[in-house]
Scaffold this active site. Sequence first.
Site, mmCIF file in Angstrom:
data_model
loop_
_atom_site.group_PDB
_atom_site.id
_atom_site.type_symbol
_atom_site.label_atom_id
_atom_site.label_comp_id
_atom_site.label_asym_id
_atom_site.label_seq_id
_atom_site.Cartn_x
_atom_site.Cartn_y
_atom_site.Cartn_z
ATOM 1 N N GLY A 1 0.831 -1.197 0.000
ATOM 2 C CA GLY A 1 0.000 0.000 0.000
ATOM 3 C C GLY A 1 0.864 1.243 0.000
ATOM 4 N N GLY B 1 0.742 4.837 1.855
ATOM 5 C CA GLY B 1 0.188 5.807 2.780
ATOM 6 C C GLY B 1 0.661 7.196 2.442
ATOM 7 N N GLY B 2 0.288 8.150 3.279
ATOM 8 C CA GLY B 2 0.652 9.520 2.984
ATOM 9 C C GLY B 2 2.117 9.793 3.248
ATOM 10 N N MET B 3 2.687 9.175 4.284
ATOM 11 C CA MET B 3 4.071 9.428 4.642
ATOM 12 C C MET B 3 4.980 8.298 4.202
ATOM 13 S SD MET B 3 5.579 10.617 8.362
ATOM 14 C CE MET B 3 5.371 9.054 9.180
ATOM 15 N N LYS C 1 8.456 -0.536 5.774
ATOM 16 C CA LYS C 1 7.784 0.760 5.708
ATOM 17 C C LYS C 1 8.845 1.785 5.332
ATOM 18 C CE LYS C 1 4.582 3.657 8.356
ATOM 19 N NZ LYS C 1 3.769 3.753 9.595
ATOM 20 N N ASP D 1 -3.713 6.296 19.134
ATOM 21 C CA ASP D 1 -4.529 5.930 17.971
ATOM 22 C C ASP D 1 -5.067 4.513 18.133
ATOM 23 O OD1 ASP D 1 -5.801 6.381 15.573
ATOM 24 O OD2 ASP D 1 -4.052 5.940 14.329
#
Length: 860
Positions: A22, A24-26, A47, A156
């Site tokens: 995937g 993600g934004g960062m 990551k 979170d």
Amino acid sequence: MTSDERSRGSHAPKFRRLAAVGHGGMADIYLAAARGVGGALKLLVLKDLRPALARDPEYRAMFQREAKIATLLSHPNVVQTYEVGSEDGRPFIAMEYLEGQPLHRILRRVYQPPPLPPGLPLAMHLRILAELLAGLHYVHELRDYDGRPLGLVHRDVSPHNVLVTYDGQIKLVDFGIARLEGDGDTEVGTFKGKAAYSSPEQVCGEHVDRRSDLFSVGVMLWEALARQRMWGGLDELTIARRLEEGDIPPLPAEAAASPALRALVASALAVDPAARPASAEVFREALELHLGKSAPSPRAIGITLADIFAADRASLRGLVEAQIRRARQVQDDLPVLDLSGPSGLADPGPGDLAHPDEPTRRDAPRAAEAPAEPSPPRDSGPHDATWSAVHPPLRRTPAVPRWLPWALGAAAAAVSASMVFTTGPEEHGDVDMSAEPAAVEPCARADKPVVELSGEIEHSARLTCDKVYRLRFSTFVRPGATLTIDPGTTIVGDRDTRGTLVVQPGAKLVAEGTRERPIVFTSEARPGSRRAGDWGGLIILGKAPTNLRDAEGRPTTGRVEGIADGGEYGGDDPEDSSGSLRFVRVEYSGTELGPNNEINGVTFAGVGRGTQVDHVQVRHTADDCFEFFGGTVDAKHLICQDPGDDGFDWDLGYTGRLQFLLLRDGAEALDTTAGLEGDNDPGGSRNTPRSAPTIFNATLCGRGHGAEHEHYGVLLRRGTAATIGNAVVVGFEAPLDVRDRDTAADLRGGLWLARNFAAPLAHAEAPGGALALADDDFGVDEAALLTAAGARVEDPDLPGCADPGGLNRYKPRAPLAAGAAAPPADGFFAAEARYAGAFRDEADDWDAGWAVWADAPEEV
């Protein structure tokens, strides 16, 4: 050193990225393999900080903070980190590869209609929460090597960040916004997280400790017992306001809960942190006491999960095993398999707020989890899995609603990925709430604060003219949500991340400016530095028909170019509405993603005629100004200035109606091919519905000279049909080119074709001719078509057509009415427009006030 190791060389990468899990934004997330002794491969998850952000000190610091926390964690109920490092200057975190599903996806799957299971057994759900609490207690109690408490808070905790593996392990994942006591992270005055699972003190930007995480678990326990969302149907602004006021929903009377469990829920959801359980361990022991001997074993949980997701697991394993076999057989880099789209893994970016009673169309597993159910993921914002608003501290004082300024004009309420509030176009910081408001009309202020938009808009929201909104990455308006933009509002696209706004099928964009206050989408760059392609563009996707077919010839959905995930469109509703666009300008957009793959200024894909489009200008774009992929949407008063390719382009069965179109292909246009370009579909098939727009009153102004490639006023090809009436074509190599056997042109009267730049009336095509002069239309005589339609080959006296400084000289001095046809009397077309071109005469001012031609003085 083995021969295999020697063949790779001393500088071979340690990890081989097998598949994109995937984006993600960062960070980008990969399933990877680490090669060990004897060529053994160990699967793990990498990551990587996105390349575009690797040089940004702020994002590197955020990523390094997450990496610092990850290296401290080692517990059976917390995701394990193997290594933190950097390859080629790009930071990474290497984590364990876990086969399983996040809790929010499990709940969504089991609460779907039969034949799937009717629900998750309560004992199993509570067991998962008890294991989660065990992991949280470890996190909260973590100490450094000197025995000092670290004060770690996850911030979170939600079903999105609880992974259940197929062998029954429960793992807490994603510490992207976690904080350590004294680590320098901004805390007071900042909210990060998901409002639906946040504590009152967290949404108020106050100091948080471990008891904030316990409140989050309390929400999850409430939902497990009630089998519904605690904040069901409420947007995040409303949730934040109620949390601030201490208005926590009581557990429904019908919930299957003993008095002890009800008391536990009430304690965990206490507004005062001191009234909550003293620790996650105390909370866990209370749950274990209720479960007693009925607690299911990890094996039972794993078996249940493996059965529910059997097909997903088998499909993914096949893909992964095939990629591993290839990795063992070759020594050079493999192409990375993309499993992040609908046919593979879902994106580990910010999760939606799905619950048993509110299934959504998208699922999002987390960074360290295993593959999931196919779904359309998306780019997120700068913080993985966060929605953040930088604002002053909020106090729970109902008499003074301090939440209101923080709400960012109600827009922040709907963004679950990332929203950052800053004080001006070029600076960051908290908003000074003590300052008196300036006595300036809000839309006219020069010092408007900047709100950053990225990720998802899942609930209805409004953007107001007293702020500037910066699009970072791709911002998606999700199905069921309406994004309303007030007149006079400015939205700027971020250059580094090529910000793009995507309105998905079932969502609506209501952008209704006025002549005096148009809505402007433009580049974030300073005046003088703005260029075509600075940002993505505006993409509107709907449910109207297209002529796309699958391999068996059945209707299928499409995917708009430039949006890898979340760009699906098309359906069977010609009356579908995607909202409205009125008095809107889109500037410096159209990012090029690769050869022949760009995002247009405004893209309409499968958009229905229920959508209202009137008075829209696209200027300085790197690709087409307006492109219509199928659909039935109608539009009036469209302006295209300096496109990189075509002015108005259609294919895939577009059957809409267009009136009053103006193209000005000025000196800075990149390489315009045609004013109007149409196809039935890229393959030239006879698929239905056949592309057949009806277009009246167009003024197409070409450069007339210096074009490096073919340059047509109207180019029809690949089986499209088109009805075109009352047009003016000036400054093109040829006014009309028809190609391919099934293409059909119905030309109506009032056509004015300027004989400037010594352009011929049309190509003289001949069998065996070279390049464009070859017979590619099976004998169609364009000149004869034009003559039969009454085309007038004379100068319409529009000197401003090809001159960007010509101001309104794209308008005729008097109506070009000779031979003009009456537009269709169907309720859409302005029947009185019996003249050629987009304007009646010099007094026709439908472009006045909202459209611009020359840039501001400081840009010229």
